[in-house]
Design a protein around this motif. Structure first.
Motif, mmCIF file in Angstrom:
data_model
loop_
_atom_site.group_PDB
_atom_site.id
_atom_site.type_symbol
_atom_site.label_atom_id
_atom_site.label_comp_id
_atom_site.label_asym_id
_atom_site.label_seq_id
_atom_site.Cartn_x
_atom_site.Cartn_y
_atom_site.Cartn_z
ATOM 1 N N MET A 263 130.531 22.641 102.789
ATOM 2 C CA MET A 263 129.871 23.379 103.858
ATOM 3 C C MET A 263 128.796 22.556 104.561
ATOM 4 O O MET A 263 128.638 22.615 105.775
ATOM 5 C CB MET A 263 129.249 24.660 103.298
ATOM 6 N N ALA A 264 128.049 21.765 103.809
ATOM 7 C CA ALA A 264 126.911 21.025 104.362
ATOM 8 C C ALA A 264 127.371 19.959 105.351
ATOM 9 O O ALA A 264 128.431 19.355 105.195
ATOM 10 C CB ALA A 264 126.127 20.377 103.229
ATOM 11 N N THR A 265 126.558 19.720 106.369
ATOM 12 C CA THR A 265 126.876 18.741 107.402
ATOM 13 C C THR A 265 125.989 17.515 107.270
ATOM 14 O O THR A 265 124.920 17.549 106.662
ATOM 15 C CB THR A 265 126.680 19.336 108.802
ATOM 16 N N VAL A 266 126.433 16.417 107.889
ATOM 17 C CA VAL A 266 125.655 15.177 107.869
ATOM 18 C C VAL A 266 124.299 15.377 108.540
ATOM 19 O O VAL A 266 123.255 14.960 108.023
ATOM 20 C CB VAL A 266 126.454 14.044 108.532
ATOM 21 N N GLY A 267 124.288 16.024 109.696
ATOM 22 C CA GLY A 267 123.025 16.263 110.382
ATOM 23 C C GLY A 267 122.100 17.156 109.583
ATOM 24 O O GLY A 267 120.888 16.908 109.500
ATOM 25 N N GLY A 268 122.652 18.189 108.972
ATOM 26 C CA GLY A 268 121.844 19.077 108.153
ATOM 27 C C GLY A 268 121.293 18.392 106.922
ATOM 28 O O GLY A 268 120.158 18.654 106.501
ATOM 29 N N ASN A 269 122.086 17.494 106.335
ATOM 30 C CA ASN A 269 121.630 16.735 105.180
ATOM 31 C C ASN A 269 120.367 15.938 105.526
ATOM 32 O O ASN A 269 119.425 15.873 104.736
ATOM 33 C CB ASN A 269 122.756 15.803 104.714
ATOM 34 N N PHE B 29 118.240 24.832 115.171
ATOM 35 C CA PHE B 29 119.688 24.623 115.202
ATOM 36 C C PHE B 29 120.260 24.911 113.819
ATOM 37 O O PHE B 29 119.657 24.598 112.796
ATOM 38 C CB PHE B 29 120.014 23.177 115.583
ATOM 39 N N ILE B 30 121.459 25.490 113.791
ATOM 40 C CA ILE B 30 122.117 25.763 112.513
ATOM 41 C C ILE B 30 123.536 25.217 112.530
ATOM 42 O O ILE B 30 124.289 25.409 113.482
ATOM 43 C CB ILE B 30 122.119 27.277 112.174
ATOM 44 N N GLY B 31 123.875 24.471 111.468
ATOM 45 C CA GLY B 31 125.229 23.968 111.274
ATOM 46 C C GLY B 31 125.823 24.645 110.057
ATOM 47 O O GLY B 31 126.211 25.807 110.093
ATOM 48 N N GLY B 32 125.846 23.937 108.917
ATOM 49 C CA GLY B 32 126.343 24.549 107.689
ATOM 50 C C GLY B 32 125.387 25.581 107.123
ATOM 51 O O GLY B 32 125.809 26.538 106.478
ATOM 52 N N GLY B 33 124.088 25.368 107.322
ATOM 53 C CA GLY B 33 123.087 26.334 106.899
ATOM 54 C C GLY B 33 122.787 26.350 105.411
ATOM 55 O O GLY B 33 122.091 27.244 104.927
ATOM 56 N N THR B 34 123.263 25.359 104.653
ATOM 57 C CA THR B 34 123.123 25.424 103.193
ATOM 58 C C THR B 34 121.669 25.339 102.740
ATOM 59 O O THR B 34 121.323 25.875 101.675
ATOM 60 C CB THR B 34 123.929 24.307 102.511
ATOM 61 N N ASN B 35 120.819 24.674 103.491
ATOM 62 C CA ASN B 35 119.396 24.641 103.164
ATOM 63 C C ASN B 35 118.606 25.641 103.995
ATOM 64 O O ASN B 35 117.744 26.367 103.484
ATOM 65 C CB ASN B 35 118.859 23.217 103.380
#
Length: 333
Positions: A106-112, A26-32
């Motif tokens: 850009m980063a999301t809570v889930g992605g964090n 899954f991809i959200g902000g994708g920063t990592n």
């Protein structure tokens, strides 16, 4: 170049269906994630874009006074939301300590929550010894540069640390992670979401294949008055923590009714300092008590060749963070 398929999910059910293909991410902000892909560390077969799923980008108040923060809420929006600032200042402070303003936008809570370690041996595929990338290959950090690495909960398989500031605050606040997957929905207590390295450092979390983070739930705001997030790092901004401390206190007069303390930069997951919490509960704060609590928090610490300084640093950081949370002048780091 590897071929990667892409699909945009319209709702949670759509995302879960699309994720049935092996190698799906899954991809959200994708920063990592995009950094990992560019470096060849991660090679997904398919990306499922979840950024258009309705409802995952909202913050709602729960009937018990808690908050539900959707997985797609941007870190900057969560940090600056009035309810978060007022009810959970510890979380707001931790979010604002992370990364840069551009990345937080850009980063999301889930992605964090899903960030991978910033261990240089994990990120550099020229190093073939990395049990996190290739299980069974070894850990180059054990005999290499390990100044940034774990002093608590490490294993001979991996001594990398979790890089998230947000997660340290969520650990202290006893949050829950809401997850949807092929078997339905479940709620994961935050302390059980991230894993220690153990024998399988390739797994950072307890998520099962095909599961999607949908929200983080915060309990009623019991710790809104006396909190502090302290991040000790090599430079003033845009750097990962050598040690961080999330401290939250409740008082009955001058006596600590309860304490919540979590550490970052010291373990493969956010580390709850329960021994320190127990030392503080039911006692009036004093320099002697804080030194005893800080020593208890690090009693099981084990240093590598280059990171022994972290043990004393973490103890001093605990003392300073608790004093700051209490609004107290005392022996500080």
């Amino acid at each position: 170049m590897d071929a990667i398929s892409y699909e945009r999910a319209g709702d949670i059910a759509d995302a879960l269906r699309a994720a049935q293909q092996p190698g799906t991410v899954f991809i959200g902000g994708g920063t990592n994630l995009l950094d990992l892909m560019k470096g060849g560390v991660t090679r997904p077969a398919k990306l499922v874009d979840i950024t258009h799923i309705p409802g995952l980008d909202t913050i709602v108040s729960l009937p018990d006074g808690g908050l539900r923060i959707g997985a797609l809420v941007r870190n900057s929006d969560a940090a600056n939301h009035a309810w978060v600032r007022e009810r959970y200042p510890l979380l707001s402070q931790a979010l604002l300590a992370g990364a840069s303003a551009q990345l937080r936008n850009m980063a999301t809570v889930g992605g964090n929550l899903m960030q991978r370690t910033r261990c240089s041996y994990f990120y550099d595929t020229a190093f073939t010894e990395c049990n996190k990338r290739q299980p069974g290959s070894g850990c180059a950090a054990l005999d290499g540069h390990n100044r940034m690495h774990a002093i608590l909960g490490a294993s001979p398989q991996c001594i990398a640390v979790n890089p998230s500031d947000m997660s340290v605050a969520l650990a202290a606040l006893d949050a829950n992670v809401r997850v949807s997957g092929p078997r339905g929905e479940r709620v994961v207590p935050f302390g059980e979401f991230h894993r220690l390295a153990g024998e399988h450092p390739e797994f950072d979390t307890t998520l099962q294949p095909g599961e999607l983070i949908t929200a983080v739930d915060l309990p009623p705001p019991l710790y809104s008055e006396h909190t502090h997030y302290l991040k000790v790092r090599d430079r003033a901004s845009y750097a990962f923590a050598l040690v961080s401390v999330a401290a939250a206190l409740q008082f009955d007069g001058a006596t600590v009714r309860s304490a919540r303390i979590a550490l970052g930069g010291v373990a493969h997951k956010p580390w709850r300092a329960t021994a320190a919490e127990q030392r503080l509960a039911g006692q009036p704060l004093s320099d002697a008590l804080l030194h005893d609590a800080a020593a208890a928090a690090l009693q099981d610490a084990r240093a590598q060749r280059e990171n022994g300084f972290k043990i004393a640093l973490a103890q001093r950081a605990i003392i300073r963070a608790v004093n700051q949370a209490a609004g107290r002048q005392g022996g500080a780091a």
